[in-house]
Scaffold this active site. Structure first.
Site, PDB file in Angstrom:
ATOM      1  N   LYS A 211       0.846  -1.202   0.000  1.00  0.00           N
ATOM      2  CA  LYS A 211       0.000   0.000   0.000  1.00  0.00           C
ATOM      3  C   LYS A 211       0.880   1.251   0.000  1.00  0.00           C
ATOM      4  O   LYS A 211       0.688   2.148  -0.800  1.00  0.00           O
ATOM      5  CB  LYS A 211      -0.922  -0.045   1.225  1.00  0.00           C
ATOM      6  CG  LYS A 211      -1.802   1.164   1.363  1.00  0.00           C
ATOM      7  CD  LYS A 211      -2.760   1.020   2.539  1.00  0.00           C
ATOM      8  CE  LYS A 211      -3.441   2.364   2.804  1.00  0.00           C
ATOM      9  NZ  LYS A 211      -4.376   2.312   3.923  1.00  0.00           N
ATOM     10  N   GLU A 217      10.480  -4.591   4.500  1.00  0.00           N
ATOM     11  CA  GLU A 217      10.557  -6.001   4.106  1.00  0.00           C
ATOM     12  C   GLU A 217      10.259  -6.149   2.605  1.00  0.00           C
ATOM     13  O   GLU A 217      10.967  -6.850   1.874  1.00  0.00           O
ATOM     14  CB  GLU A 217       9.535  -6.849   4.883  1.00  0.00           C
ATOM     15  CG  GLU A 217       9.840  -7.020   6.355  1.00  0.00           C
ATOM     16  CD  GLU A 217       9.188  -5.949   7.214  1.00  0.00           C
ATOM     17  OE1 GLU A 217       8.899  -4.841   6.694  1.00  0.00           O
ATOM     18  OE2 GLU A 217       8.987  -6.223   8.416  1.00  0.00           O
ATOM     19  N   GLY A 272      -4.873  -1.817   4.962  1.00  0.00           N
ATOM     20  CA  GLY A 272      -4.099  -2.963   4.474  1.00  0.00           C
ATOM     21  C   GLY A 272      -4.765  -4.297   4.765  1.00  0.00           C
ATOM     22  O   GLY A 272      -4.862  -5.173   3.901  1.00  0.00           O
ATOM     23  N   ARG A 273      -5.282  -4.446   5.964  1.00  0.00           N
ATOM     24  CA  ARG A 273      -5.887  -5.730   6.354  1.00  0.00           C
ATOM     25  C   ARG A 273      -7.302  -5.908   5.788  1.00  0.00           C
ATOM     26  O   ARG A 273      -7.939  -6.929   6.026  1.00  0.00           O
ATOM     27  CB  ARG A 273      -5.870  -5.872   7.875  1.00  0.00           C
ATOM     28  CG  ARG A 273      -6.491  -4.709   8.626  1.00  0.00           C
ATOM     29  CD  ARG A 273      -6.113  -4.738  10.106  1.00  0.00           C
ATOM     30  NE  ARG A 273      -6.587  -3.592  10.850  1.00  0.00           N
ATOM     31  CZ  ARG A 273      -5.913  -2.447  10.976  1.00  0.00           C
ATOM     32  NH1 ARG A 273      -4.750  -2.304  10.385  1.00  0.00           N
ATOM     33  NH2 ARG A 273      -6.398  -1.453  11.704  1.00  0.00           N
ATOM     34  N   GLU A 358      -4.921  -6.550  14.680  1.00  0.00           N
ATOM     35  CA  GLU A 358      -4.370  -5.239  14.303  1.00  0.00           C
ATOM     36  C   GLU A 358      -5.479  -4.183  14.385  1.00  0.00           C
ATOM     37  O   GLU A 358      -5.212  -3.014  14.606  1.00  0.00           O
ATOM     38  CB  GLU A 358      -3.765  -5.282  12.888  1.00  0.00           C
ATOM     39  CG  GLU A 358      -2.805  -4.127  12.620  1.00  0.00           C
ATOM     40  CD  GLU A 358      -1.977  -4.292  11.350  1.00  0.00           C
ATOM     41  OE1 GLU A 358      -0.791  -4.625  11.441  1.00  0.00           O
ATOM     42  OE2 GLU A 358      -2.529  -4.070  10.257  1.00  0.00           O
ATOM     43  N   HIS A 389      -5.966 -33.228  17.641  1.00  0.00           N
ATOM     44  CA  HIS A 389      -4.882 -34.090  18.124  1.00  0.00           C
ATOM     45  C   HIS A 389      -3.719 -33.277  18.661  1.00  0.00           C
ATOM     46  O   HIS A 389      -2.608 -33.788  18.801  1.00  0.00           O
ATOM     47  CB  HIS A 389      -4.412 -35.001  16.993  1.00  0.00           C
ATOM     48  CG  HIS A 389      -5.513 -35.913  16.529  1.00  0.00           C
ATOM     49  ND1 HIS A 389      -5.770 -37.132  17.105  1.00  0.00           N
ATOM     50  CD2 HIS A 389      -6.466 -35.731  15.580  1.00  0.00           C
ATOM     51  CE1 HIS A 389      -6.814 -37.686  16.508  1.00  0.00           C
ATOM     52  NE2 HIS A 389      -7.259 -36.845  15.578  1.00  0.00           N
ATOM     53  N   LYS A 513       9.321  -0.934  14.280  1.00  0.00           N
ATOM     54  CA  LYS A 513       9.937  -0.585  12.990  1.00  0.00           C
ATOM     55  C   LYS A 513      11.045   0.444  13.215  1.00  0.00           C
ATOM     56  O   LYS A 513      12.142   0.335  12.667  1.00  0.00           O
ATOM     57  CB  LYS A 513       8.898   0.024  12.043  1.00  0.00           C
ATOM     58  CG  LYS A 513       7.858  -0.922  11.531  1.00  0.00           C
ATOM     59  CD  LYS A 513       6.984  -0.181  10.510  1.00  0.00           C
ATOM     60  CE  LYS A 513       5.736  -0.955  10.160  1.00  0.00           C
ATOM     61  NZ  LYS A 513       4.807  -0.226   9.322  1.00  0.00           N
TER      62      LYS A 513
HETATM   63  O1  F6P Z   1       3.116  -2.639   9.746  1.00  0.00           O
HETATM   64  C1  F6P Z   1       1.785  -2.961   9.612  1.00  0.00           C
HETATM   65  C2  F6P Z   1       1.303  -2.695   8.233  1.00  0.00           C
HETATM   66  O2  F6P Z   1       1.197  -1.329   8.023  1.00  0.00           O
HETATM   67  C3  F6P Z   1      -0.013  -3.382   7.967  1.00  0.00           C
HETATM   68  O3  F6P Z   1      -1.087  -2.674   8.438  1.00  0.00           O
HETATM   69  C4  F6P Z   1       0.033  -3.540   6.502  1.00  0.00           C
HETATM   70  O4  F6P Z   1      -0.905  -4.469   6.048  1.00  0.00           O
HETATM   71  C5  F6P Z   1       1.462  -3.987   6.317  1.00  0.00           C
HETATM   72  O5  F6P Z   1       2.179  -3.222   7.251  1.00  0.00           O
HETATM   73  C6  F6P Z   1       2.034  -3.823   4.942  1.00  0.00           C
HETATM   74  O6  F6P Z   1       1.998  -2.505   4.522  1.00  0.00           O
HETATM   75  P1  F6P Z   1       2.170  -2.115   3.014  1.00  0.00           P
HETATM   76  O7  F6P Z   1       1.075  -2.730   2.236  1.00  0.00           O
HETATM   77  O8  F6P Z   1       2.136  -0.622   2.992  1.00  0.00           O
HETATM   78  O9  F6P Z   1       3.515  -2.633   2.554  1.00  0.00           O
END
Ligand code: F6P
Length: 549
Positions: A211, A217, A272-273, A358, A389, A513
């Protein structure tokens, strides 16, 4: 309820009435509840879309449900719901609208943000996605060397990974089996390594999903993916055919080197979620095809409409949200299990963890003050029968109250062989047996009647009274997946509304972060990093020693 009452939710008449009612109910158990009402097994059920929802195995009476609805009315859950659907900026800490529901609105709907109808934009992106998905699926879109794309690698994390990865698993039976689709999220290089090690770069398309397009990452993995590709293809121009971006941030996408013509847009009013039914679902759409994707959106819309219009008494997301409040706030339950009886739903609960935790993992209310009541539960679970199990022992005979949702399907997936289809009844026998055992348990008398020696009777007794909701659908289809996800989205909404928290921000993930950025130079260089606490300083020193630095 006025602002002052919102701050003092747990002192309002509606809340105290529930607390009193809880005391009065005392230890009333499932056996008594069912004995008192022979119709309970059908009366305490609702339907929404294809979902049959049985909430009879809960520690509730008609009075409990009425009092919970009164709490929802007092906290104006439906008022906030309407504001959300209207596009008002109910995400107050980020000053944003919350409009994931617009992602599945019909073409002719009008939903305005800042005076502008967003629905045409939604459909323009969906159409662009469909066109691209069709071109990849048909082989018309080729890689840089003219080879057909056989592999799709989605690079993203959090909402830009969990949703499409989950939905891809759920809908596997509907995917084009000639495509390999993988999801890379972890900044641990092993994730990308394993995802691409057996792939041919000339046949691989990277879908970079972020987003913000600033997530460390994702940007790191995308950069490594580009190196992997260019090492093999040796021509910078290859990026245009092997990389597409899903983002709200065109500037950063261009900065990364992806042509914005190959960018699929979404908007800051999609959390995002809550985003896998937006452009973030591109990898999924390529896998299942645009028609199936649209069927999924239709499923979302069925539950959106239900949530928006059904009266409180039959509003399923409202009910599920309120049941969670009953246990979390009036029974001290700390967690909530989601137990799907479908192998295809193996990633469903992990997806819900982000959606729920979240959203509602907050201790500060909308008014900026610390809340004095419990908010979101720990959400966990894996598919049955595997869990039976492993950890069901604790649910049955442990000391914790763990409300659980059981999700199952009447028919197995069509493509299974006849023999494998026959196994479905065994799966579902377990599904029904577990909720029965959890609710009604086994009394010492019943255990004794089986001739069990007296010293073992306590061990073999099941107290029961473990609450469950059963969600039964005819079959696992794209529409049913959409219905399920929307159901949980709105359930989470209801709870956040009652607790008076902003379910749509996520400031709690920021500190880690920031600190990671501060620590990294201490791991990679000689830099002495200021401000590390004694424990972290020692850990970093040990790490450097073990790493040979
Ligand atoms: O760090 C949490 C977050 O902002 C989530 O809410 C989001 O889904 C995820 O990181 C990834 O963010 P992006 O889509 O901006 O890479």
């Amino acid at each position: 309820m006025n602002a002052e009452s919102r701050t003092r939710l747990n002192q309002t008449p509606e809340w105290t009435a529930l607390a009193k009612h809880r005391e009065e109910l005392g230890d009333v158990g499932m056996r008594e509840l069912f004995a008192a009402d022979s119709g309970r097994g059908t009366a305490y059920t609702l339907r929404v879309g294809d979902l049959y929802v049985d909430y009879s195995k809960h520690l509730v009476t008609d009075d409990t449900l009425r009092l919970l609805r009164e709490l929802a009315a007092a906290t104006d859950v439906f008022g906030l719901r309407d504001a959300m659907f209207r596009g008002e900026k109910i995400n107050t800490t980020e000053n944003r609208a919350v409009l994931h529901t617009a992602l599945r609105a019909p073409r002719d709907a009008v939903i305005e943000v800042d005076g502008q109808n967003v629905v045409p934009d939604v459909h323009a992106v969906l159409d662009k996605m469909a066109d691209f998905a069709n071109r990849v699926r048909s082989g018309e879109w080729t890689g840089h060397t003219g080879e057909r794309i056989r592999n799709i690698v989605n690079v993203g994390i959090g909402g830009s990974d969990l949703g499409p990865a989950m939905a891809y698993e759920v809908l596997r039976a509907f995917t084009d089996r000639s495509l390999t689709v993988r999801f890379v999220s972890n900044v641990d290089g092993a994730d990308l390594h394993e995802a691409v090690r057996d792939l041919d770069p000339a046949q691989t398309l990277f879908v970079i999903a972020s987003k913000t397009f600033t997530t460390i990452e994702t940007v790191t993995n995308a950069t490594s993916a580009r190196t992997w590709l260019l090492d093999a293809l040796g021509d910078e121009a290859a990026v245009a055919k092997h990389f597409v971006a899903l983002s709200t941030n065109a500037e950063k996408v261009a900065e990364f080197g992806i042509d914005t013509a190959n960018m699929f847009e979404f908007w800051d009013w999609v959390g995002g979620r809550y985003s896998y039914d937006s452009a973030i679902g591109l990898a999924l759409m390529i896998a299942i095809g645009p028609d199936r994707f649209r069927e999924m959106l239709d499923g979302f819309r069925i539950v959106d409409e239900h949530f928006r219009t059904a009266p409180a008494e039959s509003n399923v997301p409202l009910l599920l949200g309120l049941l969670g409040i009953w246990y979390g706030n009036f029974h001290d339950a700390q967690s909530h299990a989601v137990l799907p009886y479908s192998h295809y739903l193996s990633k469903f609960t992990a997806y819900l963890q982000q959606l729920d935790m979240e959203s509602n993992g907050k201790y500060v209310g909308r008014d900026g003050r610390e809340v004095e009541w419990q908010t979101g539960p720990v959400v966990w679970g894996t598919p049955g029968t595997n869990g039976q199990h492993a950890y069901y022992q604790l649910i049955h005979q442990g000391t914790k109250l763990i409300p659980a949702d059981f999700i199952g399907f009447a028919r197995p997936v069509a493509e299974l062989s006849e023999q494998l289809k026959a196994q479905h009844d065994l799966l579902m026998a377990n599904f029904f047996a577990q909720t029965q055992a959890l609710a009604f348990g086994k009394t010492p008398e019943e255990v004794r009647a089986e001739g069990v020696p007296e010293e073992l009777v306590p061990h073999k007794t099941f107290k029961g009274d473990h609450p469950t909701t059963t969600i039964l659908a005819p079959e696992l289809t794209p529409s049913v997946l959409g219905q399920l996800v929307a159901l949980y989205e709105h359930k989470v909404f209801v709870q956040g509304a009652v607790w008076n928290i902003d379910s749509f921000d996520q400031w709690g993930v920021e500190l880690g972060k920031v600190l990671a950025k501060r620590v990294e130079p201490a791991l990679t260089g000689d830099a002495e990093v200021e401000g590390l606490d004694a424990s972290t300083r020692a850990l970093v020193a040990t790490y450097r020693e073990l790493r040979g630095r």
